[in-house]
Design an enzyme around this catalytic site. Structure first.
Site, PDB file in Angstrom:
ATOM      1  N   TYR A 264       0.821  -1.224   0.000  1.00  0.00           N
ATOM      2  CA  TYR A 264       0.000   0.000   0.000  1.00  0.00           C
ATOM      3  C   TYR A 264       0.852   1.271   0.000  1.00  0.00           C
ATOM      4  CZ  TYR A 264      -3.493   3.443   1.406  1.00  0.00           C
ATOM      5  OH  TYR A 264      -4.293   4.566   1.471  1.00  0.00           O
TER       6      TYR A 264
ATOM      7  N   LYS B 171       1.380   4.217  -3.112  1.00  0.00           N
ATOM      8  CA  LYS B 171       1.170   5.652  -2.934  1.00  0.00           C
ATOM      9  C   LYS B 171       2.433   6.448  -3.273  1.00  0.00           C
ATOM     10  CE  LYS B 171      -3.088   5.321  -1.704  1.00  0.00           C
ATOM     11  NZ  LYS B 171      -4.179   5.889  -2.549  1.00  0.00           N
TER      12      LYS B 171
END
Length: 344
Positions: free
Chosen positions: A212, A216
């Site tokens: 994750y 990003k």
């Protein structure tokens, strides 16, 4: 402007910096008298959570037409009905877009061409997978696919649409496109030398809370580069961070034991912002921030530095590889051609 804030990157990436942001930086209200009356906005992932609240706050500012980009028609309709009751004078449309399907994303962008005007696009749809899962249609790991490749594809496809819908009277406020990112990018594991994108598709190296933040970080690499290729007078592009929020699904299932889950719950409720405050930071990025935010990272109601790695020589080399590999991956949809045409 983020490119000039290297001196602040170390503090922002420190745990003390995180606590400072969460505890001591308070929500800044939209300047009195601000209105987006008559404008049209697209918000993906807007049937719940931060996306729903961001859409709601745009409507509070007088938004005339909201397009909710959602994966489920039923859930989208239910969310839209709530907003219609609260804002009966606004038009609210529910359009399907499946971020695991390139065909669905392409069709959604094509449908956007039918809108008379588009002033704001908030690409909020994203996820965090607990286990390594491959998107069958693309062959990529799901977190990487949805958060990065699909989001960037939609952003690129919307650029010429936004530019074409720009009103001649909107020179001070060109169309704005913001990708909702995360300050977990500050703590993302380093990317290895060599090709970057294949590193996300290795099952043996997958960890939920590793994939994750890295997805990003990729967003910030790409947006920082995109800002150098796209004129702010045509479309303002930035990445906006809502901060760590409670009352969302983030972190659900990421911790397996009861003790770990309880610890995370306590941490989240002690340090997390409300969804309303988090969404307001995103709305700030498209309503109050202008050309100074182009290609930048907008967080905590201000323009903040990229993660420190972005400023390093190695980080700049990675940024170039991310840019080239991403365009190559998405060239089936004419990504490079669109960027070149936007430059003219």
């Amino acid at each position: 402007m983020s490119q000039h804030l290297e001196s602040e990157a170390t503090f922002e990436g420190h745990f003390i910096g995180f606590l400072y942001r969460q505890w001591l930086i308070h929500r800044k209200p939209i300047p009195k008298g601000t209105t987006i009356s008559g404008q049209t906005a697209i918000v993906t992932g807007s049937n719940s959570g931060l996306g729903f609240e961001a859409a709601r706050q745009l409507l509070q500012l007088g938004l005339a037409h909201l397009v909710m980009g959602v994966r489920s028609q039923a859930r989208g309709n239910a969310a839209a009905d709530k907003l219609r009751k609260e804002f009966p004078d606004s038009t609210i449309s529910v359009w399907l877009v499946d971020m695991e399907s390139y065909d669905s994303i392409t069709a959604f962008a094509k449908k956007c061409e039918t809108l008379p005007r588009i002033d704001i696009a908030i690409l909020n749809a994203g996820l965090r997978c607990d286990n390594f899962t491959v998107v069958e249609a693309t062959g990529h790991e799901k977190t990487f696919q949805v958060n990065y490749l699909s989001t960037i594809l939609l952003a690129i496809l919307l650029l010429p649409v936004l530019k074409s819908k720009k009103l001649s009277s909107s020179s001070l406020f060109p169309p704005r496109l913001s990708i909702v990112t995360s300050d977990t990018s500050y703590w993302a594991d380093p990317l290895e030398a060599g090709p970057v994108l294949p590193q996300f598709d290795i099952p043996e190296e997958f960890k939920s809370m590793r994939s994750y933040p890295r997805s990003k970080l990729l967003q910030l690499y790409f947006i920082s580069k995109l800002g150098e290729h796209i004129k702010a007078d045509d479309v303002i592009v930035n990445a906006s961070n809502p901060g760590f929020c409670r009352g969302t699904q983030f972190g659900d299932g990421a911790v397996k034991s009861f003790i770990s889950a309880l610890t995370f719950w306590i941490f989240q409720n002690l340090n997390g912002r409300t969804v309303e405050n988090g969404a307001s930071a995103v709305v700030d990025g498209v309503v109050t921030k202008g050309k100074e935010s182009h290609g930048s990272y907008v967080s905590d109601w201000g323009i903040r530095p990229y993660p420190k790695v972005v400023y390093t020589k190695e980080g700049q080399e990675i940024r170039e590889r991310v840019w080239e590999e991403t365009l190559e991956e998405l060239n089936f949809a004419g990504a490079s051609r669109i960027i070149e045409e936007m430059k003219r």
